[in-house]
Design an enzyme around this catalytic site. Sequence first.
Site, PDB file in Angstrom:
ATOM      1  N   ASP A 533       1.241  -1.447  -0.228  1.00  0.00           N
ATOM      2  CA  ASP A 533       0.167  -0.095  -0.527  1.00  0.00           C
ATOM      3  C   ASP A 533       0.981   1.454  -0.330  1.00  0.00           C
ATOM      4  O   ASP A 533       1.857   1.061   0.707  1.00  0.00           O
ATOM      5  CB  ASP A 533      -0.708   0.649   1.463  1.00  0.00           C
ATOM      6  CG  ASP A 533      -1.379   1.492   1.137  1.00  0.00           C
ATOM      7  OD1 ASP A 533      -2.796   1.640   0.482  1.00  0.00           O
ATOM      8  OD2 ASP A 533      -1.679   1.864   2.576  1.00  0.00           O
ATOM      9  N   ASP A 743      -1.411  -0.410   6.008  1.00  0.00           N
ATOM     10  CA  ASP A 743      -1.394  -0.164   7.717  1.00  0.00           C
ATOM     11  C   ASP A 743      -2.932   0.620   8.403  1.00  0.00           C
ATOM     12  O   ASP A 743      -3.819   0.590   9.142  1.00  0.00           O
ATOM     13  CB  ASP A 743      -0.651   1.041   7.902  1.00  0.00           C
ATOM     14  CG  ASP A 743      -0.984   2.363   7.087  1.00  0.00           C
ATOM     15  OD1 ASP A 743      -1.273   1.962   5.665  1.00  0.00           O
ATOM     16  OD2 ASP A 743      -1.584   3.750   7.827  1.00  0.00           O
ATOM     17  N   ASP A 747      -7.372  -0.920   4.165  1.00  0.00           N
ATOM     18  CA  ASP A 747      -6.160  -2.022   3.695  1.00  0.00           C
ATOM     19  C   ASP A 747      -6.875  -3.508   4.787  1.00  0.00           C
ATOM     20  O   ASP A 747      -6.225  -4.309   3.847  1.00  0.00           O
ATOM     21  CB  ASP A 747      -4.715  -1.916   4.338  1.00  0.00           C
ATOM     22  CG  ASP A 747      -4.463  -0.422   3.264  1.00  0.00           C
ATOM     23  OD1 ASP A 747      -4.680  -0.211   2.050  1.00  0.00           O
ATOM     24  OD2 ASP A 747      -3.824   0.451   3.857  1.00  0.00           O
TER      25      ASP A 747
END
Length: 844
Positions: A533, A743, A747
């Site tokens: 990410d 995080d 996600d």
Amino acid sequence: MSDAQPPATDDASSLEASVTDDPDQCTLCGLPTPAEPITDDAADGDDGAVPGTFCCQGCLQVSRALESVEGGSDGAGGDLGVDAAAIRERIADEGTGVDLLEEGDRDGDDDLEDGEETFLRVDGMHCSTCEAFLESRVAALDGVAGAQASYATETMRVVYDPDRVDGQELPDLVSGYGYRASDRADDDDGADEGQALVKFLIGGGLFGMMVMVWYAVFLYPSYFGYDPFVEFGSYDGYYVAVNIWLMTSFVLFYTGYPILRGAYVSVRAGVPNMDLLVSTAALGAYAYSTLAMALGRTDLYFDVSVAVILVVTAGTYYEGRIKRRAVSLLSDLTEQQVDEARLESGETVTLEEVAPGQRLLVKPGERIPLDGRLVEGAAAVDESLVTGESLPVQKEAGDPVRGGTVVTDAPVVLEVGPEAESTLDRLVSLLWSIQSARPGVQRLADKLATIFVPLVLTLAAAATVLFYATGSGLSSALLIGLTVVIVSCPCALGLATPLAIASGVQSAASRGIVVAAETLFEDAPEVDVVVLDKTGTLTTGTMDVVDVHAPDDAPETVLRRAGAVESLSEHPIADAIVEAAREDEDGDPGEDGGTGPTADIGVDVDSFERDRRGVAGVVDGECVVVGHPDYCRERGLAVPEGLESTVDAARAAGDVPVAVGWDDRVHGVIVVGDAPRARWREAVSTLADGREVVVLTGDEGAAAERFREVDGVDEVFAGVPPEAKAETVRRLRARGTVAMVGDGSNDAPALAAADVGIAMGSGTKLATDAADAVVVGDDLESVAETFDVAAGTNARIRQNLGWAFFYNAVAIPLAITGLLNPLFAALAMATSSVLVVINSSRSI
């Protein structure tokens, strides 16, 4: 709701229903599309155009990449290596509550089309056989359509008929056989460590020690030719034996209950595991000794039962204790969900009391409780929690807002949407759906046990029959069979995995990595694709001042004046500028005599004005304007040509240029952006060694494009919403084992969908709950270390098992030929266990 079978581990069609053709919903993720749905821009009549409507460019990008595979071409976004038609069949509208189970025909019951689902946390599952046992038992309950369980995440999803089953009673119906179920939303932390400690020390240690004392005083001397103090055919002898039997029974059936239960469920599920071998050795020694005691014999092997149970329980307890100690490092992470809402009148109510269409007041710094539409006010909204986009989005009356996002700089009034639900809550439900459908990896020891356990039991039975058939007495023949089972090293095999995992967890913790799921050690060494990410992983996830450009003035002056004016604003970009100005100040805060909010900067501000594109105020007698370059132009400030190029360069890099001007012109540009983490390029390079690296982000444009040219990054998917993130990760699994690093709550579904999920420690609780490992220190290089620790631990497990099976290859033939008796078999077993302990204690 239709009935359905529990999904297979990697069956692409086992979780989701077919994609809707509704033009008002995204073809990929099912989210509502905008008033003018996004479609492929290919020329009309072009057979290569991607069919469908999409909620954003990210979903179109992913779909185009998938479509290119179906057409055999290299389309935009890269080859995902899958059949796009198959994807269309399995993508579900997980984010909006559409049925997650496939159309099926469980038991031919058509009465559950309106069935409901619930998610339970189930404590006590510790292997894949537990999953199969619980699924079959719960699915057999009247009114239950299906169940999916995952021991790795301790989550079970149950689909039931509310007219036949009370949802509040389901935890009690599922509980039993040593399993304890509770509502997943309660976030139960599981069994108390103190309870486990008491159970082990009192139930096992105390009574086990008493058994060994009796043996040392009365039985062991008789094995070496010394007469014990009592005669075992007398009353005193029976008194000693019965006491040993009672204490052994307590150790076996109380302390050893989890092992016995594991053996039972393995038999019920038809999958032999190590618990079955351990239980067979312990119960075999116990049964033989009980019969021998009744016949007045002294060859009692209750000590074998006690040793086997205590050693294996100690290893399992030690593993759990180390894991709990590591997970406790995450105790400072906070929950991000909202429980209450404030009505426009100012009254605070629970979310359950909020009805569609009601108007809610949200103040600056507060989280929007439910999805809806802004009806009054305008504000910058931080959507990073649910979308992953790092920059706040300006919202005005009429714009949709998402539950779970944060209003940053001004109060607003919103009208609750027709479903009265929150995007964040949908992410939670999606996460639980994925977790319940994600079976835990079968431990290597249990995989080997499916062959080894039946083999040992067969050899023991064959040896017993052979010796009895060739003239040996029944007791002698049974003793041979018992020796084969005992010598098969259930202790070493039972300790091989727990001790190696405990060592791996401890080693990871010392490097700032918390292992939340032991499946990490099985899957991480096999990872082929690492998905990163962007926001909060490759970057810090917060707005920071990247640079200050001031051709004709000191950068400190520009930053100081901008910070003074922005200190009266509540915008995230303003916070970044103020923080940078404070850090740039020399001396103590407020030494220039400043007071109030600007005291840290040492400047007073008068006549403050706020606009949605900037702010202005009088500083040092001059009107200072800070904000969008166009806002400065509208207020009569000219932007020098040199700074125009700075503005363009900042935008091209995905950053935000903030103009600062006074005295009829812009004197400087402060570049604000989501700063990359330290040494992130080195971390990406390390991860790319032997693996494919993919960047997945909710950001669009330059903020994502700059990662395409980075060495080690093979592919970038930009503008991807949370629901599509999870689906993209699933599709990437067609390339091999996938690890996801993220995080935020946005996600979490993708972390759970991946084979290995790694969360950054600064992330949300939802993300850390979904992950297999958490990097506490937010050091991206520790992600690569996670793979190193996992590989070392996996190697240690294989070494332990290799030694245990080598030992068995030598010891079992000796036992079959009658060259070993149970006592020496137990001593050999103990020696093997000590070697496993020594090997496991070595640093990784």
